[in-house]
Design a protein around this motif. Structure first.
Motif, PDB file in Angstrom:
ATOM      1  N   HIS A  88     -11.240   1.586  -4.982  1.00 14.06           N
ATOM      2  CA  HIS A  88     -10.466   2.638  -4.620  1.00 14.06           C
ATOM      3  C   HIS A  88     -10.408   3.215  -3.204  1.00 14.06           C
ATOM      4  CE1 HIS A  88      -9.409   2.571  -8.820  1.00 14.06           C
ATOM      5  NE2 HIS A  88     -10.561   2.853  -9.205  1.00 14.06           N
ATOM      6  N   GLY A  89     -11.184   2.948  -2.485  1.00 15.25           N
ATOM      7  CA  GLY A  89     -11.513   3.370  -1.101  1.00 15.25           C
ATOM      8  C   GLY A  89     -10.563   2.561  -0.249  1.00 15.25           C
ATOM      9  N   ARG A  90      -9.797   3.111   0.629  1.00 15.70           N
ATOM     10  CA  ARG A  90      -8.972   2.184   1.418  1.00 15.70           C
ATOM     11  C   ARG A  90      -8.999   1.961   2.790  1.00 15.70           C
ATOM     12  NH1 ARG A  90      -3.517   4.736  -1.482  1.00 15.70           N
ATOM     13  NH2 ARG A  90      -3.894   4.525  -3.550  1.00 15.70           N
ATOM     14  N   ASP A  91      -9.869   2.625   3.234  1.00 13.20           N
ATOM     15  CA  ASP A  91     -10.043   2.309   4.902  1.00 13.20           C
ATOM     16  C   ASP A  91     -11.515   1.809   5.085  1.00 13.20           C
ATOM     17  OD1 ASP A  91      -9.151   2.798   7.244  1.00 13.20           O
ATOM     18  OD2 ASP A  91      -8.474   4.877   7.162  1.00 13.20           O
ATOM     19  N   ASN A  92     -11.600   1.864   6.669  1.00 10.66           N
ATOM     20  CA  ASN A  92     -13.070   1.129   7.044  1.00 10.66           C
ATOM     21  C   ASN A  92     -14.172   1.896   6.477  1.00 10.66           C
ATOM     22  OD1 ASN A  92     -11.374  -1.009   7.886  1.00 10.66           O
ATOM     23  ND2 ASN A  92     -11.462  -0.278  10.220  1.00 10.66           N
ATOM     24  N   LEU A  93     -14.325   3.190   6.445  1.00 11.62           N
ATOM     25  CA  LEU A  93     -15.371   3.779   5.963  1.00 11.62           C
ATOM     26  C   LEU A  93     -16.131   3.300   4.695  1.00 11.62           C
ATOM     27  CD1 LEU A  93     -17.203   6.113   6.879  1.00 11.62           C
ATOM     28  CD2 LEU A  93     -15.636   7.664   5.554  1.00 11.62           C
ATOM     29  N   ALA A 118       4.484  -0.198   3.426  1.00 10.66           N
ATOM     30  CA  ALA A 118       3.967   0.751   4.508  1.00 10.66           C
ATOM     31  C   ALA A 118       2.520   0.460   4.517  1.00 10.66           C
ATOM     32  CB  ALA A 118       4.486   1.949   4.364  1.00 10.66           C
ATOM     33  N   TRP A 119       1.922   0.688   3.532  1.00  9.99           N
ATOM     34  CA  TRP A 119       0.242   0.520   3.257  1.00  9.99           C
ATOM     35  C   TRP A 119      -0.142  -0.845   4.135  1.00  9.99           C
ATOM     36  CZ3 TRP A 119      -3.097  -2.861   0.791  1.00  9.99           C
ATOM     37  CH2 TRP A 119      -4.436  -2.384   0.900  1.00  9.99           C
ATOM     38  N   TYR A 120       0.363  -1.879   3.477  1.00  5.61           N
ATOM     39  CA  TYR A 120      -0.304  -3.127   4.227  1.00  5.61           C
ATOM     40  C   TYR A 120       0.056  -3.310   5.583  1.00  5.61           C
ATOM     41  CZ  TYR A 120      -0.782  -6.232   0.094  1.00  5.61           C
ATOM     42  OH  TYR A 120      -1.268  -6.809  -1.075  1.00  5.61           O
ATOM     43  N   ALA A 121       1.112  -2.723   6.122  1.00  9.35           N
ATOM     44  CA  ALA A 121       1.513  -2.283   7.696  1.00  9.35           C
ATOM     45  C   ALA A 121       0.577  -1.763   8.258  1.00  9.35           C
ATOM     46  CB  ALA A 121       2.723  -2.106   7.876  1.00  9.35           C
ATOM     47  N   SER A 122      -0.027  -0.881   7.527  1.00  7.84           N
ATOM     48  CA  SER A 122      -1.194   0.347   8.231  1.00  7.84           C
ATOM     49  C   SER A 122      -2.290  -0.275   8.286  1.00  7.84           C
ATOM     50  CB  SER A 122      -1.250   1.585   7.195  1.00  7.84           C
ATOM     51  OG  SER A 122      -1.908   1.502   6.166  1.00  7.84           O
ATOM     52  N   GLY A 132      -5.934  -5.830  -0.034  1.00  6.91           N
ATOM     53  CA  GLY A 132      -4.539  -6.192  -0.831  1.00  6.91           C
ATOM     54  C   GLY A 132      -4.755  -5.067  -1.894  1.00  6.91           C
ATOM     55  N   ALA A 133      -3.802  -5.152  -2.531  1.00  6.65           N
ATOM     56  CA  ALA A 133      -3.407  -4.203  -3.826  1.00  6.65           C
ATOM     57  C   ALA A 133      -2.336  -4.719  -4.938  1.00  6.65           C
ATOM     58  CB  ALA A 133      -2.891  -2.745  -3.444  1.00  6.65           C
ATOM     59  N   SER A 134      -2.511  -4.175  -6.178  1.00  2.00           N
ATOM     60  CA  SER A 134      -1.427  -4.473  -6.822  1.00  2.00           C
ATOM     61  C   SER A 134      -0.254  -3.402  -7.186  1.00  2.00           C
ATOM     62  CB  SER A 134      -1.719  -4.323  -8.296  1.00  2.00           C
ATOM     63  OG  SER A 134      -2.366  -3.179  -8.528  1.00  2.00           O
ATOM     64  N   VAL A 135       0.856  -3.543  -7.487  1.00  2.00           N
ATOM     65  CA  VAL A 135       1.826  -2.814  -7.605  1.00  2.00           C
ATOM     66  C   VAL A 135       1.249  -1.408  -8.660  1.00  2.00           C
ATOM     67  CG1 VAL A 135       4.081  -2.338  -8.715  1.00  2.00           C
ATOM     68  CG2 VAL A 135       3.603  -4.477  -7.660  1.00  2.00           C
ATOM     69  N   CYS A 136       1.447  -0.367  -8.199  1.00  2.00           N
ATOM     70  CA  CYS A 136       0.999   0.896  -9.002  1.00  2.00           C
ATOM     71  C   CYS A 136       2.174   1.229 -10.208  1.00  2.00           C
ATOM     72  CB  CYS A 136       0.664   2.098  -7.906  1.00  2.00           C
ATOM     73  SG  CYS A 136      -0.016   3.496  -8.751  1.00  2.00           S
ATOM     74  N   TRP A 137       1.778   0.901 -11.331  1.00  2.96           N
ATOM     75  CA  TRP A 137       2.771   1.232 -12.166  1.00  2.96           C
ATOM     76  C   TRP A 137       2.980   2.981 -12.514  1.00  2.96           C
ATOM     77  CZ3 TRP A 137       1.095   3.500 -16.976  1.00  2.96           C
ATOM     78  CH2 TRP A 137       2.039   3.820 -17.926  1.00  2.96           C
ATOM     79  N   PRO A 138       2.127   3.494 -12.432  1.00 10.46           N
ATOM     80  CA  PRO A 138       2.163   5.067 -12.657  1.00 10.46           C
ATOM     81  C   PRO A 138       3.110   5.730 -11.458  1.00 10.46           C
ATOM     82  CG  PRO A 138      -0.112   4.494 -12.984  1.00 10.46           C
ATOM     83  CD  PRO A 138       0.385   3.413 -12.402  1.00 10.46           C
ATOM     84  N   ILE A 155       3.257  11.972  -1.812  1.00 14.59           N
ATOM     85  CA  ILE A 155       2.206  10.871  -2.087  1.00 14.59           C
ATOM     86  C   ILE A 155       2.416   9.849  -0.987  1.00 14.59           C
ATOM     87  CG2 ILE A 155       1.911   8.954  -3.632  1.00 14.59           C
ATOM     88  CD1 ILE A 155       2.708  10.793  -6.016  1.00 14.59           C
ATOM     89  N   ASN A 156       3.584   9.609  -0.614  1.00 14.26           N
ATOM     90  CA  ASN A 156       3.702   8.690   0.575  1.00 14.26           C
ATOM     91  C   ASN A 156       3.280   8.915   1.801  1.00 14.26           C
ATOM     92  OD1 ASN A 156       4.855   7.014  -1.234  1.00 14.26           O
ATOM     93  ND2 ASN A 156       7.078   7.525  -0.582  1.00 14.26           N
ATOM     94  N   ARG A 157       3.239  10.061   2.222  1.00 11.08           N
ATOM     95  CA  ARG A 157       2.488  10.935   3.651  1.00 11.08           C
ATOM     96  C   ARG A 157       1.074  10.637   3.515  1.00 11.08           C
ATOM     97  NH1 ARG A 157       6.950  14.627   2.822  1.00 11.08           N
ATOM     98  NH2 ARG A 157       5.088  16.251   2.114  1.00 11.08           N
ATOM     99  N   ALA A 158       0.625  10.993   2.017  1.00 10.25           N
ATOM    100  CA  ALA A 158      -0.961  11.052   2.247  1.00 10.25           C
ATOM    101  C   ALA A 158      -1.220   9.474   2.316  1.00 10.25           C
ATOM    102  CB  ALA A 158      -1.121  11.456   0.848  1.00 10.25           C
ATOM    103  N   SER A 159      -0.587   8.779   1.578  1.00 10.09           N
ATOM    104  CA  SER A 159      -0.876   7.146   1.712  1.00 10.09           C
ATOM    105  C   SER A 159      -1.054   6.854   3.106  1.00 10.09           C
ATOM    106  CB  SER A 159       0.063   6.456   0.877  1.00 10.09           C
ATOM    107  OG  SER A 159      -0.219   5.018   0.910  1.00 10.09           O
TER     108      SER A 159
END
Length: 495
Positions: A88-93, A118-122, A132-138, A155-159
């Motif tokens: 669930h952690g998404r960054d280099n930390l 956008a997340w993949y590009a980031s 990588g990641a799956s599609v988030c159904w919720p 939510i998008n801005r936080a991501s």
């Protein structure tokens, strides 16, 4: 499996011939010399030299190899890089802790990630290890409800700031989860899922346990789509009990959807053996159904989540004192439970018995995955130590499983699970000519996890070298600074 090995051989031949053109003797970019090479697919377990050209393994040989760089790894195990299907952690930390734990590919598949393109590009050119990641159904469901456009934008801005938006999503999505949706909104949800698969989503994340009031008919439609596309569903079941596990299995059987049950240890609890038996029975009937465990007796999630709706003590068989507040490490009381639940935040849930974990780890075909949490000093230790814990505690100390069996659960089985939806995974999880040079090299006599519930996160010990796509990210137990060789893993529907 033979088809995949043939494809890797073809790739190897092309790479090798290009490198050897005009040369009588090949000089490899890197040679890993004298290590105990262990490949779960071929069952190779022998002293070998590994030659690497570019980002691929080009040779595994008992003969000496010539290299531009030669690293002596004698006394160490040379294994495929560990593949974590559940983070669930998404960054280099978080990736720093993962690479010290031997992980070369870390994927967010249970929950999935919103705004995938956008997340993949980031993450491009910024990742220490593969991602990588799956599609988030919720999220896709929530996005179909037009009245929540402002919340979706937040939510998008936080991501895009690199934050894990799970907490934000939980606070906004959960209140809407029980709302009935119209036929048009259901169609829009499914269209959203298709669109996100085309942005690279690796299957569909269905954490129904966080939206347990959602109508079962909605869930069935998502499974139908997954069956049509043969896109696997990664699900946290509706409740931690047998009936919820059977709901997921029934939906998969009726729709033909590939299914992966996440952390079956914390979903089955004391019914772990019968739950594993159900999965095994499905596999024996030829159904594409798999599962995973993590090697700790505690779970972790948001205190504000549906997990702690009225009746949680009876459902989980625990009380307030079994909850540990990550922000401070304190055990909760009724008063602090009520206060922190309104505030929102992560708790560690001490609710499993050691024998349940041993049962899951020993079971054939069950993968290892961490469910690693976003960084916090006192986050659940699985965030940092899952794979080293299995190799140190359950292989070396307790002999619950042998070393080759454990490596298979961490490398080959996760790669095979994903090959249908993410074809590039056929090149991972192996130490063979033509495979990606994602390699973890560790000391089997010293490897162990050092993160604890009381002391918080710490790097695992005994992982000496980690290569990602042929590049050292960890060398002599230390990170190689300024190196970001991690590559995206995409689903096959990417446009």
């Amino acid at each position: 499996m033979e088809k995949n090995r043939l494809l890797r051989l073809i790739v190897f031949t092309l790479v090798f011939c290009q490198a050897a053109s005009g040369q009588q003797h090949v000089e490899y970019d890197l040679v890993l010399a004298g290590g105990r090479v262990m490949d779960p697919e071929t069952r190779l377990d022998a002293i070998r030299n590994v030659g690497i050209i570019g980002n691929r393994i080009a040779q595994v040989s008992s003969e000496p190899l010539k290299g531009k760089e030669i690293v002596d790894v004698s006394g160490l195990v040379v294994a495929p890089g560990f593949i974590d299907l559940h983070i669930h952690g998404r960054d280099n930390l978080e990736q720093q802790y993962q690479l010290h734990d031997g992980v070369t590919t870390a994927l967010e598949l249970e929950w999935g990630i919103e705004n995938l393109k956008a997340w993949y590009a980031s993450r491009e050119s910024r990742a220490l290890i593969n991602y990588g990641a799956s599609v988030c159904w919720p999220y896709e469901r929530f996005k179909s409800l037009s009245k929540y456009r402002e919340e979706v934008d937040a939510i998008n801005r936080a991501s895009l700031r690199g934050e894990s938006s799970i907490t934000l999503m939980t606070n906004t999505i959960l209140p809407a989860a029980g709302e009935p949706i119209t036929g048009e909104e259901m169609r829009q949800t499914l269209a959203n899922i298709r669109a996100s698969l085309e942005e690279g989503g690796i299957g569909i994340g269905v954490p129904i346990g966080y939206l347990p009031e959602s109508n079962p008919s909605e869930l069935f439609r998502v499974y139908q789509l997954a069956g049509e596309l043969q896109a696997p569903i990664f699900t946290h079941t509706r409740y931690p009990n047998i009936l919820a596990i059977q709901e997921a299995l029934a939906n998969a059987v009726l729709t033909g959807a590939p299914l992966h049950l996440v952390h079956i240890n914390s979903m089955a609890l004391g019914n772990i053996q019968v739950s594993l038996d159900m999965v095994a029975a499905a596999q024996q009937k030829g159904l594409d159904i798999t599962t995973e465990v993590y090697p700790y007796t505690a779970a972790s999630t948001g205190l504000q989540s549906a997990m702690f709706d009225a009746g949680w003590q009876e459902r989980l068989g625990i009380g307030y004192g079994d909850l540990q507040w990550v922000a401070t490490g304190e055990r909760l009381t009724q008063q602090t439970f009520d206060t922190y639940r309104k505030e929102g935040g992560i708790v560690i849930i001490h609710m499993m018995k050691p024998e349940w974990i041993r049962t899951g780890i020993a079971a054939p075909g069950v993968m290892i995955a961490s469910d690693g949490m976003p960084y916090a000093k006192l986050a659940h230790p699985r965030t940092a130590g899952t794979f080293a814990r299995v190799l140190g505690k359950y292989v070396r100390e307790e002999n619950v499983i042998d070393l080759m069996g454990a490596l298979e659960k961490m490398t080959l089985l996760p790669a095979i699970r994903l090959e249908g939806i993410a074809p590039m995974m056929r090149f991972k999880g192996r130490i063979q000519a033509g495979a990606d040079a994602d390699i973890t090299i560790f000391n089997p006599g010293t490897i162990r996890d050092k993160a604890t519930f009381e002391g918080g996160l710490a790097f695992s010990e005994g992982v000496e070298y980690v290569l990602v796509n042929g590049t050292f990210v960890l060398k002599n137990g230390r990170e190689v600074s300024g190196t970001y060789p991690g590559q995206p893993v995409y689903g096959r529907y990417k446009q």
